[in-house]
Design a protein around this motif. Structure first.
Motif, short mmCIF file in Angstrom:
data_model
loop_
_atom_site.label_atom_id
_atom_site.label_comp_id
_atom_site.label_asym_id
_atom_site.label_seq_id
_atom_site.Cartn_x
_atom_site.Cartn_y
_atom_site.Cartn_z
N GLY A 1 3.38 10.95 21.30
CA GLY A 1 3.58 9.65 20.66
C GLY A 1 2.38 9.14 19.89
N LYS A 2 1.34 9.98 19.81
CA LYS A 2 0.14 9.58 19.06
C LYS A 2 -0.20 10.64 18.01
N GLY A 3 -1.05 10.26 17.06
CA GLY A 3 -1.51 11.22 16.06
C GLY A 3 -2.88 10.84 15.55
N ASP B 1 -6.68 -3.07 16.59
CA ASP B 1 -6.80 -2.61 17.98
C ASP B 1 -5.51 -2.09 18.61
N GLU B 2 -4.43 -2.85 18.45
CA GLU B 2 -3.20 -2.44 19.13
C GLU B 2 -2.68 -1.11 18.58
N ALA B 3 -2.70 -0.99 17.26
CA ALA B 3 -2.23 0.26 16.64
C ALA B 3 -3.10 1.43 17.06
N MET B 4 -4.39 1.19 17.07
CA MET B 4 -5.32 2.27 17.46
C MET B 4 -5.04 2.69 18.90
N ARG B 5 -4.89 1.72 19.79
CA ARG B 5 -4.68 2.05 21.21
C ARG B 5 -3.36 2.78 21.45
N LYS B 6 -2.31 2.31 20.75
CA LYS B 6 -0.99 2.86 21.06
C LYS B 6 -0.65 4.14 20.31
N TYR B 7 -1.12 4.25 19.07
CA TYR B 7 -0.59 5.33 18.24
C TYR B 7 -1.62 6.30 17.68
N HIS C 1 1.81 -0.98 11.00
CA HIS C 1 3.22 -0.60 10.82
C HIS C 1 3.35 0.91 10.61
N ARG C 2 2.54 1.47 9.71
CA ARG C 2 2.65 2.92 9.46
C ARG C 2 2.26 3.72 10.71
N ALA C 3 1.26 3.24 11.43
CA ALA C 3 0.84 3.96 12.64
C ALA C 3 2.00 3.96 13.64
N ARG C 4 2.68 2.82 13.77
CA ARG C 4 3.79 2.75 14.71
C ARG C 4 4.95 3.65 14.28
N MET C 5 5.27 3.62 12.98
CA MET C 5 6.37 4.47 12.49
C MET C 5 6.07 5.95 12.74
N ASN C 6 4.83 6.34 12.50
CA ASN C 6 4.48 7.75 12.72
C ASN C 6 4.37 8.09 14.20
N GLY C 7 3.95 7.12 15.00
CA GLY C 7 3.94 7.33 16.45
C GLY C 7 5.35 7.61 16.95
#
Ligand code: FBP
Length: 341
Positions: free
Chosen positions: A16-18, A56-62, A320-326
């Motif tokens: 779920g991460k990249g 921060d949130e995008a970095m942590r999650k995705y 948004h893009r980080a989440r979509m790619n995650g």
């Protein structure tokens, strides 16, 4: 005690991460900044990248890791915190681009070889001290009816293998990136021609990795997708997903922990759709994720436009893009999620 290469590689391709490729060299980042009318100064480059790493949130999650350029690895945020520390605090692994760029290959008109092996052992040990736990080297392969030539493929594969062995000696996970250009000239190749060349190149790369005694468990592959050239785009999402997975299955040993694609000039949404289609429809022995530069950053760059008052908007676009790619990394993306945003 130093971390095991397998553990670092595993973290880089966690489910779920990249990887965020923010390692644009001076020439490339200037091109990106030119597109939004912003001067490429050291401070602007710092501000732009600090904006990404502080999402921060995008970095942590995705985001599992960030590829940096030499300058960024040494840079401090506006408040004096090293950028590497900001990245590490999100749980992502800092990495470093160590190649010296693709240069004309003597006797092979139109083909390139990547330079940067001289002095690499010393640079890697310095980078380790600065906090880098993985590295990246990109070999560039031209594609047309007649290219690439075998000599150019072999020269790039050997350089990638020598680089990878030096990285592992230094306790650094190598990202091995042989890129068959989708957006080079003439750019009119079919998806089947891309399949043929990608297969040949990956075979040559793994042959050289074996010869160089690189441990496949401690590396990550960063390939192009099997896709038609920028001036001949017609293959469907399903066709690209099917041909890419088939090509990787035929060439990449199961001991490689993960494959993280480059985006190569695909639009943001295409790069996400292709990755998600592969993960949704196929069982594979490796993790399959993203290591995108443009496809993660283009929207953010536009939203930011070099203006401090746009930092929050830039971070929203990146998140948004980080989440979509995650989501794509687990096959759970769909187009409605884009529209909802
Ligand atoms: O030519 P440069 O400046 O080394 O940059 C090449 C870029 O290509 C990448 O390997 C992949 O980027 P894209 O996803 O935009 O194709 C990046 O890591 C890197 O920033």
């Amino acid at each position: 005690m130093s971390e095991r290469l397998e553990d670092i590689a595993g973290a880089m391709v966690a489910s779920g991460k990249g990887i965020l490729a923010a390692d644009e060299s001076s020439g490339t980042i200037k091109k990106r900044f030119d597109s939004i009318g912003v001067e490429s100064t050291e401070e602007n480059r710092r501000d732009y990248r600090e904006m990404l790493f502080r999402a921060d949130e995008a970095m942590r999650k995705y985001i599992s890791g960030v590829i940096l350029f030499d300058e960024t690895l040494r840079q401090k945020a506006a408040d004096g915190t090293p950028l590497v520390e900001i990245i590490r605090n999100t749980g992502a692994v800092p990495g470093i681009k160590v190649d010296g760029g693709a240069k004309d290959l003597a006797a092979f008109p139109g083909e390139k070889v990547t330079e940067g092996l001289d002095g690499l052992r010393d640079r890697l040990s310095e980078y380790y001290g600065l906090g880098a736990r993985f590295a990246k080297w990109r070999g560039v392969i031209a594609i047309s009816d007649v290219l690439p030539n075998r000599g150019a493929v072999r020269a790039n594969a050997q350089a990638l293998a020598r680089y990878a062995a030096l990285c592992q000696e230094a306790g650094i996970v190598p990202i091995v990136e042989p890129e068959i250009l989708m957006d080079g000239e003439p750019g009119d190749h079919s998806v089947d021609r891309c399949y043929e060349v990608t297969q040949e190149v990956l075979r040559a790369v793994f042959a050289e990795l074996f010869n160089a005694r690189v441990s496949l468990e401690g590396m990550v592959l960063k390939p192009n997708m099997v896709i038609d050239g920028k001036n001949a785009r017609k293959a469907s999402v399903e066709e690209i997903a099917e041909k890419t997975v088939r090509c990787l299955r035929a060439t990449v040993p199961a001991s490689v922990p993960g494959i993280a694609f480059l985006s190569g000039g695909q639009s943001d949404e295409e790069a996400t759709a292709h990755l998600s289609a592969m993960n949704a429809a196929y069982d594979m022995p490796w993790q399959l994720t993203f290591s995108y530069g443009r496809a993660l950053q283009a929207a953010c760059l536009q939203a930011w436009g070099g203006k401090p008052e746009n930092v929050a908007a830039g971070q929203r676009a990146f998140s948004h893009r980080a989440r979509m790619n995650g989501l794509a990394a687990t096959g759970n993306w769909n187009r409605d999620l884009e529209q909802a945003a």
